[in-house]
Scaffold this motif. Structure first.
Motif, PDB file in Angstrom:
ATOM      1  N   GLY A  71       0.805  -1.216   0.000  1.00  0.00           N
ATOM      2  CA  GLY A  71       0.000   0.000   0.000  1.00  0.00           C
ATOM      3  C   GLY A  71       0.836   1.262   0.000  1.00  0.00           C
ATOM      4  N   ALA A  72       0.165   2.387  -0.035  1.00  0.00           N
ATOM      5  CA  ALA A  72       0.812   3.699  -0.056  1.00  0.00           C
ATOM      6  C   ALA A  72       0.238   4.560   1.061  1.00  0.00           C
ATOM      7  CB  ALA A  72       0.595   4.361  -1.414  1.00  0.00           C
ATOM      8  N   ILE A  73       0.805   5.730   1.216  1.00  0.00           N
ATOM      9  CA  ILE A  73       0.376   6.675   2.245  1.00  0.00           C
ATOM     10  C   ILE A  73       0.033   8.003   1.586  1.00  0.00           C
ATOM     11  CG2 ILE A  73       1.196   8.071   4.193  1.00  0.00           C
ATOM     12  CD1 ILE A  73       2.781   5.628   5.116  1.00  0.00           C
ATOM     13  N   LEU A  74      -1.073   8.599   2.033  1.00  0.00           N
ATOM     14  CA  LEU A  74      -1.403   9.979   1.681  1.00  0.00           C
ATOM     15  C   LEU A  74      -1.329  10.771   2.977  1.00  0.00           C
ATOM     16  CD1 LEU A  74      -2.283  12.206  -0.267  1.00  0.00           C
ATOM     17  CD2 LEU A  74      -4.652  11.513   0.130  1.00  0.00           C
ATOM     18  N   SER A  75      -0.375  11.688   3.060  1.00  0.00           N
ATOM     19  CA  SER A  75      -0.109  12.471   4.264  1.00  0.00           C
ATOM     20  C   SER A  75      -0.553  13.909   4.046  1.00  0.00           C
ATOM     21  CB  SER A  75       1.392  12.410   4.578  1.00  0.00           C
ATOM     22  OG  SER A  75       1.729  13.275   5.639  1.00  0.00           O
ATOM     23  N   VAL A  76      -1.415  14.406   4.946  1.00  0.00           N
ATOM     24  CA  VAL A  76      -1.951  15.756   4.836  1.00  0.00           C
ATOM     25  C   VAL A  76      -1.711  16.486   6.153  1.00  0.00           C
ATOM     26  CG1 VAL A  76      -4.043  17.127   4.505  1.00  0.00           C
ATOM     27  CG2 VAL A  76      -3.698  15.038   3.164  1.00  0.00           C
ATOM     28  N   SER A  77      -1.072  17.626   6.083  1.00  0.00           N
ATOM     29  CA  SER A  77      -0.839  18.453   7.261  1.00  0.00           C
ATOM     30  C   SER A  77      -2.175  18.995   7.772  1.00  0.00           C
ATOM     31  CB  SER A  77       0.089  19.606   6.900  1.00  0.00           C
ATOM     32  OG  SER A  77       0.243  20.465   8.003  1.00  0.00           O
ATOM     33  N   GLN A  78      -2.360  18.942   9.099  1.00  0.00           N
ATOM     34  CA  GLN A  78      -3.644  19.358   9.671  1.00  0.00           C
ATOM     35  C   GLN A  78      -3.424  20.024  11.022  1.00  0.00           C
ATOM     36  OE1 GLN A  78      -6.886  17.448   8.530  1.00  0.00           O
ATOM     37  NE2 GLN A  78      -8.138  18.800   9.761  1.00  0.00           N
ATOM     38  N   PHE A  79      -3.183  21.349  10.999  1.00  0.00           N
ATOM     39  CA  PHE A  79      -2.933  22.070  12.243  1.00  0.00           C
ATOM     40  C   PHE A  79      -4.129  22.039  13.187  1.00  0.00           C
ATOM     41  CE2 PHE A  79      -5.043  25.439   9.957  1.00  0.00           C
ATOM     42  CZ  PHE A  79      -5.664  26.209  10.938  1.00  0.00           C
ATOM     43  N   THR A  80      -5.327  21.816  12.652  1.00  0.00           N
ATOM     44  CA  THR A  80      -6.523  21.820  13.503  1.00  0.00           C
ATOM     45  C   THR A  80      -6.568  20.642  14.474  1.00  0.00           C
ATOM     46  OG1 THR A  80      -7.852  20.706  11.812  1.00  0.00           O
ATOM     47  CG2 THR A  80      -7.879  23.129  11.816  1.00  0.00           C
ATOM     48  N   LEU A  81      -5.672  19.666  14.322  1.00  0.00           N
ATOM     49  CA  LEU A  81      -5.597  18.587  15.315  1.00  0.00           C
ATOM     50  C   LEU A  81      -5.186  19.123  16.681  1.00  0.00           C
ATOM     51  CD1 LEU A  81      -3.958  15.641  13.327  1.00  0.00           C
ATOM     52  CD2 LEU A  81      -6.341  15.913  13.998  1.00  0.00           C
ATOM     53  N   TYR A  82      -4.602  20.310  16.702  1.00  0.00           N
ATOM     54  CA  TYR A  82      -4.245  20.957  17.964  1.00  0.00           C
ATOM     55  C   TYR A  82      -5.223  22.068  18.330  1.00  0.00           C
ATOM     56  CZ  TYR A  82      -0.149  18.209  18.741  1.00  0.00           C
ATOM     57  OH  TYR A  82       0.683  17.145  19.010  1.00  0.00           O
ATOM     58  N   GLY A  83      -6.442  22.005  17.787  1.00  0.00           N
ATOM     59  CA  GLY A  83      -7.481  22.945  18.168  1.00  0.00           C
ATOM     60  C   GLY A  83      -7.985  22.637  19.570  1.00  0.00           C
ATOM     61  N   ASP A  84      -8.092  23.668  20.396  1.00  0.00           N
ATOM     62  CA  ASP A  84      -8.574  23.533  21.775  1.00  0.00           C
ATOM     63  C   ASP A  84      -9.962  24.148  21.852  1.00  0.00           C
ATOM     64  OD1 ASP A  84      -9.083  23.584  24.498  1.00  0.00           O
ATOM     65  OD2 ASP A  84      -7.144  24.460  25.023  1.00  0.00           O
ATOM     66  N   CYS A  85     -10.956  23.314  22.148  1.00  0.00           N
ATOM     67  CA  CYS A  85     -12.351  23.764  22.188  1.00  0.00           C
ATOM     68  C   CYS A  85     -12.901  23.812  23.613  1.00  0.00           C
ATOM     69  CB  CYS A  85     -13.212  22.835  21.331  1.00  0.00           C
ATOM     70  SG  CYS A  85     -12.731  22.807  19.604  1.00  0.00           S
ATOM     71  N   ARG A  86     -12.041  23.820  24.601  1.00  0.00           N
ATOM     72  CA  ARG A  86     -12.516  23.784  25.992  1.00  0.00           C
ATOM     73  C   ARG A  86     -13.216  25.065  26.410  1.00  0.00           C
ATOM     74  NH1 ARG A  86      -7.114  21.828  28.817  1.00  0.00           N
ATOM     75  NH2 ARG A  86      -6.368  23.258  27.227  1.00  0.00           N
ATOM     76  N   LYS A  87     -12.825  26.200  25.857  1.00  0.00           N
ATOM     77  CA  LYS A  87     -13.441  27.477  26.229  1.00  0.00           C
ATOM     78  C   LYS A  87     -14.176  28.052  25.026  1.00  0.00           C
ATOM     79  CE  LYS A  87     -10.098  28.888  29.700  1.00  0.00           C
ATOM     80  NZ  LYS A  87      -9.163  29.944  30.076  1.00  0.00           N
ATOM     81  N   GLY A  88     -15.378  28.518  25.256  1.00  0.00           N
ATOM     82  CA  GLY A  88     -16.129  29.194  24.209  1.00  0.00           C
ATOM     83  C   GLY A  88     -16.533  28.281  23.069  1.00  0.00           C
ATOM     84  N   LYS A  89     -16.869  28.898  21.954  1.00  0.00           N
ATOM     85  CA  LYS A  89     -17.361  28.178  20.781  1.00  0.00           C
ATOM     86  C   LYS A  89     -16.384  28.198  19.616  1.00  0.00           C
ATOM     87  CE  LYS A  89     -21.578  27.710  22.537  1.00  0.00           C
ATOM     88  NZ  LYS A  89     -22.151  26.498  22.949  1.00  0.00           N
ATOM     89  N   ARG A  90     -15.311  28.975  19.729  1.00  0.00           N
ATOM     90  CA  ARG A  90     -14.329  29.070  18.657  1.00  0.00           C
ATOM     91  C   ARG A  90     -13.042  28.379  19.112  1.00  0.00           C
ATOM     92  NH1 ARG A  90     -12.952  34.901  16.925  1.00  0.00           N
ATOM     93  NH2 ARG A  90     -15.143  34.781  16.376  1.00  0.00           N
ATOM     94  N   PRO A  91     -12.534  27.441  18.332  1.00  0.00           N
ATOM     95  CA  PRO A  91     -11.299  26.755  18.738  1.00  0.00           C
ATOM     96  C   PRO A  91     -10.103  27.706  18.793  1.00  0.00           C
ATOM     97  CG  PRO A  91     -12.314  25.680  16.833  1.00  0.00           C
ATOM     98  CD  PRO A  91     -13.055  26.942  17.069  1.00  0.00           C
TER      99      PRO A  91
END
Length: 154
Positions: A71-91
């Motif tokens: 098989g192969a790999i498709l790698s996509v950068s995703q800064f939103t994996l470090y989104g913090d949603c603990r406060k408010g409604k906007r990460p």
């Protein structure tokens, strides 16, 4: 680093009208990088992912790696994996590494996977991308590099 690993039958990433990365059976990776990440974390996760046995063998057991199935790999950068949603409604994305730090480490991570003999397609760092995938199973796992230091203490 955080990586969402999805076993897939196929995946592709498009920027505008152009497909810039596409694979058949393999792994779709969403890759997040934080401020403290170094090549050590990238190497740990590249090694873990390359050997991850999440494809079925002839007996239906998850015993084969992406390399084992060709098989192969498709790698996509995703800064939103470090989104913090603990406060408010906007990460908040304060924990995500700045592009000047994240992009070279993301590229190094992909090269470490290639160095293991894997075919690695990528998205375009920082671009607005459309990602399509057929999740196989479905099988989706979250890997984090801080687990490497925890494993060393056990």
């Amino acid at each position: 680093m955080r990586v969402v690993v999805q076993r897939c039958k196929e995946a592709k990433v498009t920027v505008g009208d152009s497909v810039i990365g596409q694979i058949g059976p393999g792994l779709m990776l969403l890759v997040g990088i934080t401020h403290e990440d170094t090549e050590k974390e990238a190497a740990y996760l590249a090694d873990k992912i390359a050997g991850l046995r999440i494809f079925e063998d002839d007996e239906g057991k998850m015993n084969r790696s992406v390399a084992d199935i060709g098989g192969a790999i498709l790698s996509v950068s995703q800064f939103t994996l470090y989104g913090d949603c603990r406060k408010g409604k906007r990460p908040s994305f304060i924990a995500a590494a700045r592009p000047d730090v994240a992009e070279p480490l993301y590229e190094r991570f992909n090269q470490l996977l290639r160095d293991k003999g894997l075919v690695v397609e990528t998205g375009k760092f920082g671009a607005d991308m459309d990602v399509q995938l057929t999740n196989w199973g479905p099988v989706t796992l979250m890997l984090e590099s801080h687990q490497s230091s925890m494993a060393e203490t056990l």
